[in-house]
Write an enzyme that holds these catalytic residues in place. Sequence first.
Site, PDB file in Angstrom:
ATOM      1  N   TYR A 170       0.839  -1.209   0.000  1.00  0.00           N
ATOM      2  CA  TYR A 170       0.000   0.000   0.000  1.00  0.00           C
ATOM      3  C   TYR A 170       0.866   1.247   0.000  1.00  0.00           C
ATOM      4  O   TYR A 170       1.626   1.490   0.940  1.00  0.00           O
ATOM      5  CB  TYR A 170      -0.901  -0.033   1.233  1.00  0.00           C
ATOM      6  CG  TYR A 170      -1.921   1.080   1.333  1.00  0.00           C
ATOM      7  CD1 TYR A 170      -2.556   1.596   0.212  1.00  0.00           C
ATOM      8  CD2 TYR A 170      -2.270   1.593   2.580  1.00  0.00           C
ATOM      9  CE1 TYR A 170      -3.510   2.596   0.323  1.00  0.00           C
ATOM     10  CE2 TYR A 170      -3.231   2.584   2.713  1.00  0.00           C
ATOM     11  CZ  TYR A 170      -3.835   3.092   1.576  1.00  0.00           C
ATOM     12  OH  TYR A 170      -4.785   4.079   1.696  1.00  0.00           O
ATOM     13  N   HIS A 173      -2.859   7.339  -0.869  1.00  0.00           N
ATOM     14  CA  HIS A 173      -3.671   8.187  -0.001  1.00  0.00           C
ATOM     15  C   HIS A 173      -2.886   8.888   1.107  1.00  0.00           C
ATOM     16  O   HIS A 173      -3.478   9.462   2.015  1.00  0.00           O
ATOM     17  CB  HIS A 173      -4.812   7.376   0.636  1.00  0.00           C
ATOM     18  CG  HIS A 173      -5.694   6.697  -0.356  1.00  0.00           C
ATOM     19  ND1 HIS A 173      -5.864   5.326  -0.403  1.00  0.00           N
ATOM     20  CD2 HIS A 173      -6.447   7.188  -1.373  1.00  0.00           C
ATOM     21  CE1 HIS A 173      -6.694   5.022  -1.391  1.00  0.00           C
ATOM     22  NE2 HIS A 173      -7.060   6.131  -2.002  1.00  0.00           N
ATOM     23  N   ASP A 266      -9.984  10.891  -3.415  1.00  0.00           N
ATOM     24  CA  ASP A 266     -10.305   9.600  -4.020  1.00  0.00           C
ATOM     25  C   ASP A 266     -11.775   9.248  -3.823  1.00  0.00           C
ATOM     26  O   ASP A 266     -12.432   8.710  -4.715  1.00  0.00           O
ATOM     27  CB  ASP A 266      -9.406   8.525  -3.404  1.00  0.00           C
ATOM     28  CG  ASP A 266      -9.568   7.169  -4.049  1.00  0.00           C
ATOM     29  OD1 ASP A 266      -9.981   7.108  -5.216  1.00  0.00           O
ATOM     30  OD2 ASP A 266      -9.277   6.163  -3.389  1.00  0.00           O
TER      31      ASP A 266
END
Length: 689
Positions: A170, A173, A266
């Site tokens: 990951y 964000h 997002d």
Amino acid sequence: MTRDPRYDILFEPVKIGPVTARNRFYQVPHCNGMGRTFPSSMTEMRRVKAEGGWAVVCTEEVEIHPSADHTPWAGGRLWEDRDIPLFARMCEGIHEFGSLAGIELNHAGVMTANRYSRMAPMGPSHHPVALADPVQARAMDLSDIRELRRWHRDAALRARTAGADIVYVYAGHQLSTISHFLSPYRNRRSDQYGGSLENRARLLREILADTKDAVGDTCAVALRFAVDELMGEEGMTCDGEGRDLVEMLAEEPDLWDVNISGWEHDSAPSRFKQQGFQDDYVAFVKGVTSKPVVGVGRYTSPDAMVSLVKGGKLDFIGAARPSIADPFLPKKIEEGRIEDIRECIGCNICISGDMGFAPMRCTQNPTMGEEWRKGWHPDRIPPKRTEDSILIIGAGPAGLEAARALGQRGHEVTLADARSEAGGRLVGERRLPGLSEWGRVVDYRTYQISQMANVHLYLESELTAETATEFGADRIVLATGSRWTAEGIGRTNPRGIAIDEGATVLTPNDIMDGTEPTGPVVIFDDDNFYMGGLMAEKLRADGHEVTFVTAAPEVAGWSHNTLEQHVVQKRLLEMGVDLILTHNLTALRKGEADLACTYTGTPRTIPCGTAVLVTMRLPVDTLYHDLTAQKAPNVTRIGDAFAPGIIAAAVYAGHQYARELGEQDNRAISFRRELTELSPAPEPRKAAE
């Protein structure tokens, strides 16, 4: 019904490294307010999505180590082997329907305060944590980096043991330590992990390699990356370092999961962003890599999905919110039932559940979060247990959903409304700036009702207690809604506001019904969600001089939970709305409004031609009281007519009434609870010799 051949491409299998997805529908990782706190709810929710046809179903962020502890956030954890069984249950449920299970591993670094583990947070450089806690993250040294790599590798192995088919790295964000190392504004290092993009990407490249080495023979390794942070030169951009990084690592992951950063961009609400608004940012990725690419855009139209695939922009149609609004969206396309799709309205009420550390809810899908707790299925409902006929008065969100669900069960239902248009509160609200997609709540249900021979909708049909009882239905359901009050009663003024006879006072209902105010307009918002800001935006756009007053320290404070507070306040400032924060409205006279500072009580008077009070709503329940006075049997209030709340609560109330009618439930509590088993007591310590 059969699938339209135009959509065949959406049901082609796609290979992801060593595994294959059965179609192109991909539920990307998303938060849900369940996680480790409500694991049975989380497991069944994701299992139902697999049943609904999503070929890949992923977790939310899953913590890999207590040095990045998200408490009290209800995410997942793979700190140690004892955490594996929870995810094994989830993976088993997903595999039951031939879908792939993805687990998004994460070390959140400066995004955590470690309130439970009490360990010092850490990141690429010394920096205060991103939360409000008075805590700083320490700069990681090389031994910390080696440990982080080991923790991630160990967690990947645990994910595989649990049954995961896809393991995530990951870097999106700005919510992970990996993304913080990538960030030119968070990473101030001068060693081999700082400075140039190649150096800042070193940790990502190493963890990708570690993960591939650990599980890549049997699991696909996905990279979730935000190609643009919408910060200009201060961050990644899709035509700058974002693109450079994709080109640098093009063939290293088995799948690219691409989006924009941060989360508020997002998952931007429909009020401010349309479907597919990320397309231009991520379109380049497919031309850079041969690996499959998944992207999101709140897509609900199968034609738009086909266009994205055929246009070479995406291999998978990613979804978070649309998969919440309709877990059976893929099945409905496959079975030729496109008109039955419950389209996401982009209100972000789902996110508010996660923000509140509670299982999420959905405005469109009242069964979300209740799959395990109450055993509610999004596409199936038990047949009726009685032959009762039902008269529902009020065709707002609660009445429409009650009629739809009761009709699905097989009851004879009559739905009556005094207005010429169905929708209740949404008749006006869907016409406010940016809320047009909220009208899908009405459109979906009116269409479904129109297809049912046993449900009859009558508009322009105002009923009294006498005509309602004369109708002869076995049960009467009052879904008559609520209206904003003009007394100023609310959180700040529980006994109301002093209002002289000469003052002009309106409510949001008056504005939505077309009443034109006399300026200057003062809006007093004591509700702190969307309505006050929308009144200011509408009236300012109509040319009025507008002053927005609130006792709170910011505009629309609760909308932090729907990721839009910053945009609401920014928009009002840009439109020239005068904001007066931390002030109460104490009195209204002709042409004037008296205010008082909520901290010091210092008074202040401002010009006011019309005051619009956004403070509290009262149920429209006169008909209910008339019916009960006549001792009419089997009369029930639902939705705002019982207790005013958000639209999601009204839809839920309508569904609950319909689903539970005639059902027997002898439990002390009408839903299942997660109960924590106590760990074995530790062995008593021996006294020191």
